[in-house]
Design an enzyme around this catalytic site. Sequence first.
Site, PDB file in Angstrom:
ATOM      1  CG  HIS A  24      -1.723   1.215   1.427  1.00 33.10           C
ATOM      2  ND1 HIS A  24      -3.068   1.257   1.151  1.00 33.10           N
ATOM      3  CD2 HIS A  24      -1.384   2.464   1.848  1.00 33.10           C
ATOM      4  CE1 HIS A  24      -3.522   2.483   1.392  1.00 33.10           C
ATOM      5  NE2 HIS A  24      -2.522   3.224   1.828  1.00 33.10           N
ATOM      6  CD  GLU A  25       1.679   3.671   3.695  1.00 33.36           C
ATOM      7  OE1 GLU A  25       1.921   4.712   3.066  1.00 33.36           O
ATOM      8  OE2 GLU A  25       0.633   3.509   4.352  1.00 33.36           O
ATOM      9  CG  HIS A  85       0.415   6.386  -0.614  1.00 37.90           C
ATOM     10  ND1 HIS A  85      -0.674   7.010  -1.171  1.00 37.90           N
ATOM     11  CD2 HIS A  85      -0.021   5.812   0.542  1.00 37.90           C
ATOM     12  CE1 HIS A  85      -1.741   6.816  -0.382  1.00 37.90           C
ATOM     13  NE2 HIS A  85      -1.367   6.092   0.657  1.00 37.90           N
ATOM     14  CG  HIS A 101       0.016   8.705  -6.874  1.00 41.12           C
ATOM     15  ND1 HIS A 101      -1.005   9.106  -6.046  1.00 41.12           N
ATOM     16  CD2 HIS A 101      -0.226   9.314  -8.060  1.00 41.12           C
ATOM     17  CE1 HIS A 101      -1.827   9.903  -6.721  1.00 41.12           C
ATOM     18  NE2 HIS A 101      -1.374  10.044  -7.940  1.00 41.12           N
TER      19      HIS A 101
HETATM   20 ZN    ZN Z   1      -2.584   5.340   2.234  1.00 40.31          ZN
END
Ligand code: ZN
Length: 728
Positions: free
Chosen positions: A517-518, A521, A524
């Site tokens: 998940h991290e 980011h 992104h």
């Molecule tokens: Zn998050």
Amino acid sequence: MNHLIVRSFLLLITSALVAFAIVRNKDTTHAANDSLEPRSETKLPVTEANPLLAKWEGPYGGVPPFDQVQIPLFKPALEAAMTEQLAEVDRIAKNTAAPTFDNTIVALERAGGTFDRVTTLYGVWGATMNGPEFQVVQREMAPKLAAFGDQITQNEPLFKRIEAVYNSPEKAKLNAEQKRLVWVYFTNFVRSGARLAPEAKARLSQINQELAGLYTKFSQNVLAEENNQFLLIKSEEELAGLPQSLRDAAAAAAETKKQPGAWVIMNTRSAIDPFLTYSDRRDLREKAWRMFVNRGDNGDEHDNNATITQILQLRAERAKLLGYKTHAHWRLENAMAKTPERAMELMEAVWKPAVARVHEEVRDMQVLADKEGAKITIEPWDYRYYMEKVRKAKYDLDQNEVKPYLQLEKLREGIFWVAGELFNFNFTPLTNVPVAHPDIRVWEVTDKTTKRHIGLWYFDPYARAGKRSGAWMNAYRSQERINGEITTIVSNNANFIKGKPGEPLLISWDDATTMFHEFGHALHGLNSNVTYPTLSGTAVARDYVEFPSQLMEHWLSTPEVLQRFALHYQSGKPIPQDLVDRIKRSATFNQGFATVEYLSAALVDMKLHLAGDRKIDPDAFEKETLAELGMPKEIVMRHRTPQFLHVFGSDGYSAGYYSYLWSDVLTADAFGAFVEGKGPYDKTVAERLRKNIFSVGNTVDPAEGYRAFRGRDPKVDALMKKRGFSPS
Ligand SMILES: [Zn+2]
């Protein structure tokens, strides 16, 4: 897979989302866990040679000078940086030439470089190197930073120039990204009160400063309750049920609390949740649970109820002043949801099926408890404990069976490999870059084919005193090209307990999901390909920003990753297919609990901010709202109001905790594009994802970006299916 549990605790620390765009100050109001000895008592002279103000030197376009930081340098550096930016802004406002895109908007984009650099360091210290000495600086600087932001947005001649550019016929000649940038500036200024009369502006600034002080107080109170309270265990039989790793952690915690020979369960989620899952001692589970859910609600000096009442009233007053019905209406206007009603609609659609699922889950647990002859009725402190037992009974799946295959460093290699497949990235470890703490490591990211430098990735995986709990991503520098090609610097942060030297660190499936998940980011940020820093990387709407990160979670369970990187720490053999199948079969297990725990908090957050300016008693409001919703009595909100840092530690996720669910609708629907294609590594779909989502930052409207990727608007069906709910 309790994705939601993990996810809802994660914060993305990013700049432009929290404050106004050009005041790119970091969200630093979340304090950390343990006290840190003051690093230096020396009072340093305020000179222009303050190293925190310097341009970043070294390779890769310069790197943050973490080796130069001393706490006494922060205040003078912040003050000098604010003065410098105010002077820059003043020059733009007083320009005698007619306002143009270049001499106003681009000029503002170029301003504030020093302030960005100083607040990056300040934010990193606040989140990962905090302690009593730093907290004094935080308390003093929070209102000053708030006032500084208002000084810019309330600068009348400056706003007139922005407005002139916004209304100019010349705007038609700008490209799409430039038009969006003008729109972002104009709406942000208006939303921050640029059009108010002088007295209203003064009151607004007063409110913002008061709020900044209250947020700091709220955060430091929660921190104090987490630091000062703990469960002391003095005899071996009180450890019944706990696996060895938890016993070791509790023994280590006892040392830090000066309780040699005993065991300590800290009052933090990462200590409490596993204790509630494994402890056979029901009396101690209840004790630990009560301690944890009552943080900030103990009627003592750290009680947050009065602070919340004040925050809510000030927020309601501010919303009215700005011309909005409520704080929620103000906050959601520039989110993807646009209105609180649309966010509520989604939450209510998911709430009922989730509650129905909870009743099923509780029935399963009760049957099992009865069979064991426990003679109990399931209470909140029994949920996690019996949930694990049901998992074993129903799916033959023991979390501890999975762990030996999940080595932190192997999974990191897996993450790199996925980034290589989807985005053609290559990662090379670096040793020539300064870091805030010796545990932090840095990699250079390049393009696999062209070898072009893309950015830097910092990895800070371990818990330590002074580091905030949880996991998060932070951008130290945004990608942009108004000052030449500026590449990004991003970091991922977590709180794993460091293993014994030379032994691989094993993590849980949930923690592995969090890592992906991290890293989502981070990707992104790393994929960002824009011109203007305000629109760069993760600086997108709050309810959109969790979409790329949640999407990346899906790649953990792909056979390609598991076969190559989920290797047994002793035998080196990949995780057996049979075990993978059992993990997959249990994918929707416990989604009732995870969804209701999260959603109850999101609903209370929204309702608190829709309530207007009436005086609110937080405890009573929480109780009444949950009763109206039909909250199952076996579950408590994931964050009860007196400890809800997302909502009261800053404006950050206020009236915005629903964002995780909103983003998850997109996530579930978007992964469908890969499934409908050639699978998770379909290069064509990955390229569409990069082009329309990961690289565009805030240069396009998120709904349009999504449509360009998927060919249609998102549907909620995939989310319901992912969680195993039937629509109500
Ligand atoms: Zn998050």
